[in-house]
Design a protein around this motif. Structure first.
Motif, mmCIF file in Angstrom:
data_model
loop_
_atom_site.group_PDB
_atom_site.id
_atom_site.type_symbol
_atom_site.label_atom_id
_atom_site.label_comp_id
_atom_site.label_asym_id
_atom_site.label_seq_id
_atom_site.Cartn_x
_atom_site.Cartn_y
_atom_site.Cartn_z
ATOM 1 N N MET A 171 10.707 -42.901 0.674
ATOM 2 C CA MET A 171 9.957 -41.661 0.746
ATOM 3 C C MET A 171 10.647 -40.552 -0.050
ATOM 4 N N LEU A 172 11.958 -40.478 0.097
ATOM 5 C CA LEU A 172 12.682 -39.433 -0.622
ATOM 6 C C LEU A 172 12.665 -39.667 -2.129
ATOM 7 N N GLN A 173 12.601 -40.926 -2.521
ATOM 8 C CA GLN A 173 12.529 -41.214 -3.953
ATOM 9 C C GLN A 173 11.214 -40.729 -4.541
ATOM 10 N N LYS A 174 10.134 -40.830 -3.782
ATOM 11 C CA LYS A 174 8.843 -40.330 -4.254
ATOM 12 C C LYS A 174 8.857 -38.810 -4.374
ATOM 13 N N VAL A 175 9.486 -38.154 -3.422
ATOM 14 C CA VAL A 175 9.597 -36.697 -3.483
ATOM 15 C C VAL A 175 10.462 -36.285 -4.665
ATOM 16 N N ASN A 176 11.536 -37.016 -4.905
ATOM 17 C CA ASN A 176 12.407 -36.732 -6.045
ATOM 18 C C ASN A 176 11.637 -36.892 -7.358
ATOM 19 N N ARG A 177 10.841 -37.946 -7.450
ATOM 20 C CA ARG A 177 10.039 -38.168 -8.654
ATOM 21 C C ARG A 177 8.991 -37.059 -8.826
ATOM 22 N N LEU A 178 8.382 -36.623 -7.723
ATOM 23 C CA LEU A 178 7.406 -35.538 -7.777
ATOM 24 C C LEU A 178 8.061 -34.235 -8.248
ATOM 25 N N LEU A 179 9.261 -33.966 -7.757
ATOM 26 C CA LEU A 179 9.971 -32.760 -8.191
ATOM 27 C C LEU A 179 10.306 -32.817 -9.680
ATOM 28 N N THR A 180 10.670 -33.986 -10.171
ATOM 29 C CA THR A 180 10.947 -34.134 -11.602
ATOM 30 C C THR A 180 9.692 -33.864 -12.421
ATOM 31 N N ILE A 181 8.567 -34.392 -11.967
ATOM 32 C CA ILE A 181 7.298 -34.150 -12.666
ATOM 33 C C ILE A 181 6.944 -32.674 -12.639
#
Length: 75
Positions: free
Chosen positions: A1-11
């Motif tokens: 879940m945190l990896q998806k949030v991290n990817r969203l923040l990068t985007i």
């Protein structure tokens, strides 16, 4: 879940930078095509770019802080 949030923040960070660059290029091009319009203002023509840049900088600091927190939680 945190990896998806991290990817969203990068985007979000990259999108924010792209929007700022696009706005800056548009403003520069508009100033070259219609210089008379910008002569009516009491401020220099690049003032809107500086204000937008300050807002983008604040948002980038917030997003980068969130990325650092998530990176710390992933470890």
């Amino acid at each position: 879940m945190l990896q998806k949030v991290n990817r969203l923040l990068t985007i979000l960070i990259l999108s924010l930078i792209g929007v700022f660059l696009g706005y800056s290029i548009y403003t520069c091009a508009d100033c070259r095509t219609r210089p008379g319009l910008y002569e009516l203002y009491s401020a220099p023509w690049y003032t809107p770019i500086l204000l937008c840049g300050a807002c983008v900088l604040v948002l980038l600091v917030i997003l980068l802080a969130a990325k650092l927190v998530i990176r710390h939680l992933l470890k």
